[in-house]
Design a protein around this motif. Structure first.
Motif, PDB file in Angstrom:
ATOM      1  N   CYS A   1      92.075  -5.858 -59.102  1.00  0.00           N
ATOM      2  CA  CYS A   1      91.490  -5.402 -57.851  1.00  0.00           C
ATOM      3  C   CYS A   1      90.262  -6.274 -57.584  1.00  0.00           C
ATOM      4  CB  CYS A   1      91.086  -3.927 -58.021  1.00  0.00           C
ATOM      5  SG  CYS A   1      90.036  -3.246 -56.736  1.00  0.00           S
TER       6      CYS A   1
ATOM      7  N   TYR B   1      91.115  -2.278 -46.720  1.00  0.00           N
ATOM      8  CA  TYR B   1      91.812  -3.339 -47.438  1.00  0.00           C
ATOM      9  C   TYR B   1      91.763  -4.602 -46.590  1.00  0.00           C
ATOM     10  CZ  TYR B   1      93.518   0.103 -50.747  1.00  0.00           C
ATOM     11  OH  TYR B   1      93.590   1.069 -51.720  1.00  0.00           O
TER      12      TYR B   1
ATOM     13  N   ILE C   1      90.155   2.685 -45.427  1.00  0.00           N
ATOM     14  CA  ILE C   1      90.191   3.648 -46.538  1.00  0.00           C
ATOM     15  C   ILE C   1      89.177   4.766 -46.314  1.00  0.00           C
ATOM     16  CG2 ILE C   1      90.052   3.924 -49.044  1.00  0.00           C
ATOM     17  CD1 ILE C   1      90.392   0.836 -49.253  1.00  0.00           C
TER      18      ILE C   1
ATOM     19  N   HIS D   1      90.675   4.422 -54.774  1.00  0.00           N
ATOM     20  CA  HIS D   1      91.622   3.355 -55.075  1.00  0.00           C
ATOM     21  C   HIS D   1      91.950   3.332 -56.569  1.00  0.00           C
ATOM     22  CE1 HIS D   1      93.584  -0.588 -54.851  1.00  0.00           C
ATOM     23  NE2 HIS D   1      92.952  -0.852 -55.978  1.00  0.00           N
TER      24      HIS D   1
END
Lengths: 284, 284, 284, 284
Positions: D166, D222, D233, D268
């Motif tokens: 990530c 994102y 998000i 996330h």
């Protein structure tokens, strides 16, 4: 930050105060960058904060104070003319929890918080490295649970020897002794981890969890001898639900605690908080 | 609004509940439009709400209930299969203040609130015209301050004769007698004008003003025999400051009260609120 | 509500304005109940609102105005001395949606909103009964979709014949013609159902839904000839999630719209909103 | 944190999915600690997240995956069975601003954020000491303003060589090249300093100041090849007024940015965010 003088006043209300004060400011050439007034109808009390561009004043702050003293006497004012260039010395007391302390230190380090931090005092060692990385002395004072008085006295003496103008209890989990409260009346700030007056005392998150509230909060207040009952400076809340465990409340509460403390401390340092009885006027 | 069935369940937690229930739903051809689950780790209790498109079910609701009963018995479930097309009958009790009542009536009148309102009962006459304009019967019951019991009994009997499924206290300023609380346990909703557990009882805005809080709130809860201590459904707050008088708090609080009550009532009517002990699970 | 005079001023900033004005107020015997000041550093403009207890003034408002005029001229002030006892006449334009109109009418009816409402004008008939129940004339003006100009002209003329001091567009779904905007510059208030500048124009909830935002909002602004681009008075938001359909956004948004409009209108009526360029100073 | 497996699924909606999946979980002995479902009526798509107590499973995660694969194939599922004990590797990109980075590092350091941070990469040197105090490698990559491509390629290669699962852009002020976006689709998180879609691109606080908005915000999304247009998000806002300069907006915005980023990153990392088209389902 611009260099200013802050003329902060409270006194019994009557006709003509603003006129008298602003005439005085104008006579000194003072350029107001901000001015706030509040008349409290209930107590018939008047509050005032004038922020004056420093370079606009024709005379020194000292001369200004001398010139203003007779007016203040005439109106029975509590007052101060504060020089924004003289940084306040903020001594921080912490225990084991790091979130409020880390937040204050980062704001200070990044230039957002306008003060000096001469030292952090703690009854735990775990935050030493973090504090010292910021170039701030870390003072550890062990507290004997069976005989707390000597350590408490030492901590108070230490704060005074560091010439603290203001003491911040950043989730410091000890009761403050009365003489320390009195010495720093209106200058000692605590962050309590509940939306006061709900859940006074210990374990507020457990109590909030047990009661099933749908919002949890934090309260920043001046410390008085009455536990969690001092004048409230700032409060805020965050939404919770049945999905959150007591540990989740603790975690979510941290974010509220640190932001409430940061806002309250900033306002205190900018002389925006005026205490009146057990309440505050906050000119933010 | 779509026609659905709501299968609402709570029971001791164990492996396989979701599997068993959702297998049952699938066997009936049930198309889930929404499904919510909560496992309470502390009490080891499980909560579930399934919303099923009505036209997807192969059999009647009655047949569904019969078929589900053995499963419910096996798992020790509290449960209901609610038909969204059967409107709940909501009797509203009000006193003198109009804001919560006006808000509910407008939501109902504009089709936002899915229920019937068979009548409004009040111990004051001032809201009659507003209620009757909405085509709703208004029942006035005078309360003798020196002998309240007869009027209280009459109001309870009246609510029952109107076949109330749910009773809403829209700033109704009377204590509810125990038998009324018991008869409508989990179905009688009160809006209290403070952020409970702060300021329980009378005059919360005055108490909030005196304490100098920086946020005021409102709390919607199910009524129990313990004043202001029933399971909380919803809460919210609004920011206030030194500039606000006690009357300002009352005025600002009205907006919080009515929106908190509206959200809580909507969730109650959609079977989204499950009571467990003195707390609620709200699947919103 | 107490009887007061509001002395509202904006002018180029310089040293001594507060002194000059507050000296004037004191000379008239004026007791300040509230005073607000703002110096806009960017444009070097000064804003001021003084609320003076009416019975403290030694002379009439008219005499006060005459006495203040030379000072105002000297400092190049835009100014007004407003008598709080003279109620503003607020004409409301509505279309089909009832929520904002019902909210304003209830606030007015319950004495919360200090104004007269001489009439409500609408291009739909559906809200007539609600308006007339409040004792307010309802004027229906049909709008021919193929030739809107005559109806628009009629509506403007009607607002003027009702001597509107202020026009509120309570979810009125028609474009306002330029001459109407100009005639009521700084006095015509619209509530837009998005958090401007996001989602200007039609169907903002659909656009918000398609974008997948996590908050939706509403914006109250003065109407100018540029659609949805006038000075913003007030905004607020509400949290939404993937669980909400576009219809849910519309429903949730209604609550934000009506509370934002109510706050903005109240501030406007209390002369707390000063327009400067395309921005506002709101002394709330 | 408890050891769990997270079975995360999205697929076309039809009757029986929950039954099939939960039957499978029950067959493996799986004890659900949390379960979330969402049926998107518009796209007819189904989303599901099951959190299963690890020690309740009779077989290994690997065996579970093998056993589930045929079911997934039958329903056309996108799916993953994630082991909570395997920490994700989060590479952070930063520029000059410290607030978001300091916030993430403190959360990580205090055990609140469940991930590894193998390195921080920056095009400035100023944050090195802070990062290294946390025991995290700091990689400085100078960016030639006249030829950015080589540095950008180097940064992407570096993230990959650190085996990033990530990538977090913690106020990283560079455009991300398309191949980096694609390589980390749905795994690269940006915090934008406005309430998108308002004020896309550079200098959002200046734009917000110029427009005179009454709330400012931050948006976590994102990253896609379209600047500031990826799936949102999390968002939040803070109230501002005429009293705030553009610098005040920047300062106040920092607090919103860091809390929005922290919430989004946590969700996330807990596999609570499912991307669908350009929108997200967030099971929080």
């Amino acid at each position: 930050m611009d260099h200013t003088y802050r003329l902060v006043i409270s006194c019994p209300d009557r006709v003509g105060i603003v006129a008298r004060v602003s005439q005085f400011v104008a006579e000194q050439g003072g350029w107001l960058t901000e001015a706030n007034y509040h008349a409290d109808a209930e107590s018939n009390w008047f509050f005032m904060r004038n922020e004056i561009r420093a370079e606009s004043l024709k005379v020194s702050a000292e001369r200004c104070r001398d010139a203003f003293a007779p007016i203040a006497a005439e109106y029975g004012m509590h007052w101060a003319l504060v020089d924004s260039a003289v940084k306040r010395r903020v001594v921080i007391l912490a225990s084991h929890a790091s979130h409020c302390l880390a937040d204050i230190l980062h704001r200070w380090h990044s230039g957002e918080l306008d003060c000096d931090i001469p030292c952090v005092i703690s009854n735990h060692e775990n935050l030493r490295s973090m504090v010292e990385w910021h170039g701030i002395p870390f003072e550890y004072v062990a507290i004997d649970p069976d005989n707390k008085a000597p350590a408490h006295a030492k901590i108070m003496a230490m704060a005074q020897s560091y010439q603290a103008d203001c003491v911040v209890l950043a989730r410091y989990m000890q009761i403050i002794q009365p003489e320390f409260c009195q010495a720093y009346a209106g200058r000692m700030i605590n962050i309590h981890h509940s939306f006061l007056p709900s859940f006074i005392g210990a374990n507020p998150y457990q109590k909030a969890f047990d009661r099933g509230v749908k919002l949890i909060g934090a309260t920043c207040h001046y410390v008085t001898e009455r536990l969690d009952e001092g004048p409230i400076i700032e409060q805020d809340v965050i939404r919770v639900s049945h999905r959150h465990s007591k540990d989740d409340l603790v975690r979510l509460g941290k974010d509220v605690e640190k932001s409430v403390l940061a806002r309250a401390l900033r306002n205190h340092l900018e002389d925006r908080v005026l205490v009146h009885g057990n309440k505050t006027v906050v000119f933010d």
